[in-house]
Enzyme design. Structure first.
Site, PDB file in Angstrom:
ATOM      1  N   THR A 261      -7.061   6.466  -8.277  1.00 16.43           N
ATOM      2  CA  THR A 261      -6.450   5.881  -8.905  1.00 16.43           C
ATOM      3  C   THR A 261      -4.694   6.204  -9.952  1.00 16.43           C
ATOM      4  O   THR A 261      -3.666   5.840  -9.709  1.00 16.43           O
ATOM      5  CB  THR A 261      -6.581   4.607 -10.296  1.00 16.43           C
ATOM      6  OG1 THR A 261      -7.238   5.997 -10.783  1.00 16.43           O
ATOM      7  CG2 THR A 261      -7.423   4.274  -9.577  1.00 16.43           C
TER       8      THR A 261
ATOM      9  N   HIS B 231      15.915  32.574  17.050  1.00 15.42           N
ATOM     10  CA  HIS B 231      17.817  33.432  16.479  1.00 15.42           C
ATOM     11  C   HIS B 231      18.384  32.378  16.989  1.00 15.42           C
ATOM     12  O   HIS B 231      18.642  32.317  18.299  1.00 15.42           O
ATOM     13  CB  HIS B 231      17.399  34.308  16.884  1.00 15.42           C
ATOM     14  CG  HIS B 231      18.965  35.146  16.448  1.00 15.42           C
ATOM     15  ND1 HIS B 231      19.245  35.558  15.463  1.00 15.42           N
ATOM     16  CD2 HIS B 231      20.213  34.948  17.669  1.00 15.42           C
ATOM     17  CE1 HIS B 231      20.701  35.967  15.080  1.00 15.42           C
ATOM     18  NE2 HIS B 231      21.179  35.779  16.350  1.00 15.42           N
TER      19      HIS B 231
ATOM     20  N   LEU C  19       0.737  16.836  -6.340  1.00 12.10           N
ATOM     21  CA  LEU C  19       1.063  16.118  -4.894  1.00 12.10           C
ATOM     22  C   LEU C  19       0.830  15.175  -4.281  1.00 12.10           C
ATOM     23  O   LEU C  19      -0.607  15.649  -4.066  1.00 12.10           O
ATOM     24  CB  LEU C  19       1.933  17.964  -5.301  1.00 12.10           C
ATOM     25  CG  LEU C  19       2.300  19.108  -5.867  1.00 12.10           C
ATOM     26  CD1 LEU C  19       2.239  20.454  -4.926  1.00 12.10           C
ATOM     27  CD2 LEU C  19       3.492  18.150  -5.987  1.00 12.10           C
TER      28      LEU C  19
ATOM     29  N   LEU D 226       0.930  -1.477  -0.014  1.00 10.81           N
ATOM     30  CA  LEU D 226       0.098  -0.177  -0.129  1.00 10.81           C
ATOM     31  C   LEU D 226       0.393   1.237   0.735  1.00 10.81           C
ATOM     32  O   LEU D 226       1.914   0.940   0.561  1.00 10.81           O
ATOM     33  CB  LEU D 226      -1.309  -0.097   1.048  1.00 10.81           C
ATOM     34  CG  LEU D 226      -1.634  -1.163   1.158  1.00 10.81           C
ATOM     35  CD1 LEU D 226      -3.131  -1.166   2.782  1.00 10.81           C
ATOM     36  CD2 LEU D 226      -2.518  -1.350   0.171  1.00 10.81           C
TER      37      LEU D 226
HETATM   38  P1  NAD Z   1       7.045  17.621 -15.086  1.00 12.20           P
HETATM   39  O1  NAD Z   1       5.891  18.605 -16.069  1.00 12.20           O
HETATM   40  O2  NAD Z   1       7.367  19.134 -13.603  1.00 12.20           O
HETATM   41  O3  NAD Z   1       7.887  18.846 -15.853  1.00 12.20           O
HETATM   42  C1  NAD Z   1       8.600  17.927 -17.336  1.00 12.20           C
HETATM   43  C2  NAD Z   1       9.078  18.902 -18.470  1.00 12.20           C
HETATM   44  O4  NAD Z   1       9.389  18.015 -19.398  1.00 12.20           O
HETATM   45  C3  NAD Z   1       8.464  20.314 -18.578  1.00 12.20           C
HETATM   46  O5  NAD Z   1       9.509  20.996 -17.811  1.00 12.20           O
HETATM   47  C4  NAD Z   1       8.356  19.504 -20.150  1.00 12.20           C
HETATM   48  O6  NAD Z   1       9.025  20.777 -20.782  1.00 12.20           O
HETATM   49  C5  NAD Z   1       9.740  19.235 -20.711  1.00 12.20           C
HETATM   50  N1  NAD Z   1       9.551  17.942 -21.814  1.00 12.20           N
HETATM   51  C6  NAD Z   1       8.462  17.853 -22.060  1.00 12.20           C
HETATM   52  N2  NAD Z   1       8.263  17.075 -23.594  1.00 12.20           N
HETATM   53  C7  NAD Z   1       9.547  17.013 -23.508  1.00 12.20           C
HETATM   54  C8  NAD Z   1      10.187  17.038 -24.661  1.00 12.20           C
HETATM   55  N3  NAD Z   1      10.082  15.969 -26.018  1.00 12.20           N
HETATM   56  N4  NAD Z   1      12.066  17.014 -24.902  1.00 12.20           N
HETATM   57  C9  NAD Z   1      12.265  17.877 -23.698  1.00 12.20           C
HETATM   58  N5  NAD Z   1      11.956  18.009 -22.589  1.00 12.20           N
HETATM   59  C10 NAD Z   1      10.622  17.616 -22.582  1.00 12.20           C
HETATM   60  O7  NAD Z   1       6.769  16.539 -14.789  1.00 12.20           O
HETATM   61  P2  NAD Z   1       7.757  15.332 -13.991  1.00 12.20           P
HETATM   62  O8  NAD Z   1       9.223  16.189 -13.713  1.00 12.20           O
HETATM   63  O9  NAD Z   1       8.421  14.143 -14.630  1.00 12.20           O
HETATM   64  O10 NAD Z   1       6.982  15.088 -12.551  1.00 12.20           O
HETATM   65  C11 NAD Z   1       5.857  14.815 -13.253  1.00 12.20           C
HETATM   66  C12 NAD Z   1       5.284  15.230 -11.916  1.00 12.20           C
HETATM   67  O11 NAD Z   1       5.132  14.761 -10.670  1.00 12.20           O
HETATM   68  C13 NAD Z   1       4.794  17.012 -11.463  1.00 12.20           C
HETATM   69  O12 NAD Z   1       3.375  17.094 -11.633  1.00 12.20           O
HETATM   70  C14 NAD Z   1       5.588  17.063 -10.427  1.00 12.20           C
HETATM   71  O13 NAD Z   1       4.914  18.215 -10.420  1.00 12.20           O
HETATM   72  C15 NAD Z   1       5.141  15.792  -9.406  1.00 12.20           C
HETATM   73  N6  NAD Z   1       6.278  15.696  -8.576  1.00 12.20           N
HETATM   74  C16 NAD Z   1       6.388  16.800  -7.346  1.00 12.20           C
HETATM   75  C17 NAD Z   1       7.624  16.107  -7.168  1.00 12.20           C
HETATM   76  C18 NAD Z   1       7.472  17.441  -6.439  1.00 12.20           C
HETATM   77  O14 NAD Z   1       6.732  17.500  -5.093  1.00 12.20           O
HETATM   78  N7  NAD Z   1       9.305  17.215  -5.327  1.00 12.20           N
HETATM   79  C19 NAD Z   1       8.839  15.349  -6.685  1.00 12.20           C
HETATM   80  C20 NAD Z   1       8.531  14.480  -8.573  1.00 12.20           C
HETATM   81  C21 NAD Z   1       7.472  15.083  -9.077  1.00 12.20           C
END
Ligand code: NAD
Length: 461
Positions: free
Chosen positions: A144, A440, A315, A40
């Site tokens: 999901t 501080h 998120l 899970l």
């Molecule tokens: P993202 O959407 O944040 O970033 C993907 C990037 O890939 C974008 O900047 C986009 O312009 C680029 N891209 C797309 N097609 C492309 C191409 N053909 N060539 C080159 N670049 C290209 O997605 P992610 O980093 O895969 O994350 C997925 C989701 O998971 C997001 O919504 C993210 O916020 C979430 N996430 C959050 C966290 C965190 O909060 N710390 C950590 C990991 C993931």
């Protein structure tokens, strides 16, 4: 074939599903939660937030031991990376946390059902697990989640994979190519860079961290470049293939980059496979997300959806909060999520965090604002930690002084942003923050100083 009736059946036991199940049980609902994976916790716990942060922490310690201890007067020699041990620690953390969810379920009388759930009709879910069963429930909540998105021209294979593979590479790749300069690409790129890989990020846009405040994203790019992560911006990746154990990534029609492994991190897509949405007449939108109303109800009464599968920010904490609001709505008639104060954190070093509107959004929406900022190098605690890179900025309404956005790049930005979120939730002004206590020496004093700077009266700048 067994059949039981519940008040609520939740499909998915990720941070939306299992948290929603606990809250619903607290409110007296009879709850079942169906999960297709044997463990899970969903993506966040199994192959997302938790294992990635475990590796971020371990790799940061390794890097600090190699490069950061000398300044403290600590001489070390013979430092070695034991990657299998680092991976085992990560897996142990994941296993420990996953084992706690069935305990929570038991404590709250939540029925856990293992298998893939599909909708039969409103109020009826079929579960294909070790045996087939039917669950009848007054309400159904779909939680999901999402899976990594692919790119046309790229097939998953041994050396070309997603974050799931990059969380468990068997060796440090000599050259890692990361496609996508979002949170996943930068976090996992940082892990492997610190462990010694040569990392190059290919990003389609002319900036990294899409959606972040532009000034902060620019500073982040500068910080990562200093760590010798390579960036190719405005690089539209078209294909990636493996030839003789070497990965070749082609972009912008004529360019190519060669590496030992490729991480594709170009976003995630909603996971609705096998749900049989058509059986109840639910259509997904153009990007595959399930449309819902403010109460998270789909167009079918009694069927709800929350988390990544409905879109918005993907998120874990957003998913949990939506699930809580949804089940509170079901049980009490009242449930609400305030997206204006939803924080976003990227756990690189320095960390990047933001809440509320960016400077660009305020300009675009013609909202008059004042900006206060403070650099970490002027903060005592940051100096003590030896982590002085970064800045915090507070954007407050010009007339009312209400805080509209807070954006941080710096040490522990992910923890500091919580104060900003809470302040904004209570409608705080920058004057409220400036007058509140901040111990501080602490990193939190940067927030106070940035708030003072909104009125041009920062004390240490
Ligand atoms: P993202 O959407 O944040 O970033 C993907 C990037 O890939 C974008 O900047 C986009 O312009 C680029 N891209 C797309 N097609 C492309 C191409 N053909 N060539 C080159 N670049 C290209 O997605 P992610 O980093 O895969 O994350 C997925 C989701 O998971 C997001 O919504 C993210 O916020 C979430 N996430 C959050 C966290 C965190 O909060 N710390 C950590 C990991 C993931």
């Amino acid at each position: 074939m067994s059949e039981t009736t519940y008040d609520l059946v939740i499909i998915g036991a990720g941070p939306a599903g299992y948290v929603g199940a606990v809250r619903a049980a607290q409110l007296g609902l009879r709850v079942a939660c169906v999960e297709k994976e044997p463990e899970l916790g969903g993506t966040c716990l199994q192959v997302g937030c938790i294992p990635s942060k475990a590796l971020l922490d371990s790799s940061e310690r390794y890097h600090e031991t190699l490069h950061g201890l000398k300044a403290h007067g600590i001489a070390v020699s013979g430092v070695e990376l034991d990657l299998p041990a680092m991976m085992a620690r990560k897996s142990k953390i994941v296993a420990k946390l996953s084992q706690e969810i069935p305990v929570l379920f038991k404590k709250h009388g939540i029925e856990h059902s293992y298998g893939t759930a599909g909708l039969v009709e409103p109020g009826v879910v079929r579960v294909d697990g070790e045996q087939q069963s039917t669950i009848r429930s007054r309400h159904i909540l779909i939680a999901t989640g999402s899976v990594p998105a692919g790119l046309p021209g790229i097939e998953w294979q041994e050396r070309i994979g997603t974050s799931t593979e990059a969380l468990a590479f068997p060796e440090v790749p000599r050259r890692l190519i990361v496609i996508g300069g979002g949170a996943i690409g930068l976090e996992l790129g940082s892990v492997w860079r610190r462990l010694g890989a040569e990392v190059t990020v290919l990003e389609y846009l002319d900036h990294i961290l899409p959606g972040s405040d532009a000034e902060i994203a620019q500073l982040a790019l500068r910080a990562f470049k200093k760590q010798r992560i390579g960036f190719k911006l405005e690089a539209r990746v078209q294909s990636a293939v493996v030839e003789n154990d070497e990965c070749i990534v082609r972009y912008n029609d004529t360019e190519e980059l060669r590496g030992d492994r490729v991480l594709v991190a170009v976003g995630r897509r909603p996971l609705t496979d096998g749900l049989n949405l058509a059986a109840v007449g639910i259509d997904t939108d153009g990007r595959g997300f399930i449309p819902v109303d403010r109460q998270f109800q789909t167009k079918v009464p009694g069927i709800y959806a929350v988390g990544d599968v409905i879109g918005g920010a993907l998120l874990a904490h957003k998913a949990s909060q939506e699930a809580i609001a949804c089940v509170e709505q079901i049980a009490t008639g009242v449930g609400w999520v305030n997206y204006d104060t939803l924080p976003n954190v990227v756990y690189t070093a320095p960390e990047v965090a933001g809440v509320g509107q960016t400077e660009e959004q305020l300009v675009q929406n013609n909202v008059p604002f004042q900006k206060g900022q403070f650099v970490f190098r002027s903060n005592g605690r940051a100096r003590i930690l030896g982590q002085t890179e970064g800045v915090i900025k507070i954007l407050a309404h010009q007339q009312t002084d209400r805080v509209l956005g807070v954006h941080i790049i710096g040490p522990r930005a992910g923890d500091l942003i919580a104060e900003a979120s809470v302040a904004m939730e209570y409608g705080a002004s920058s004057e409220d923050i400036a007058r509140a206590w901040h111990a501080h020496p602490s990193l939190a004093e940067t927030i106070k100083e940035a708030a003072l700077d909104v009125d041009s009266r920062a004390l240490h700048a």
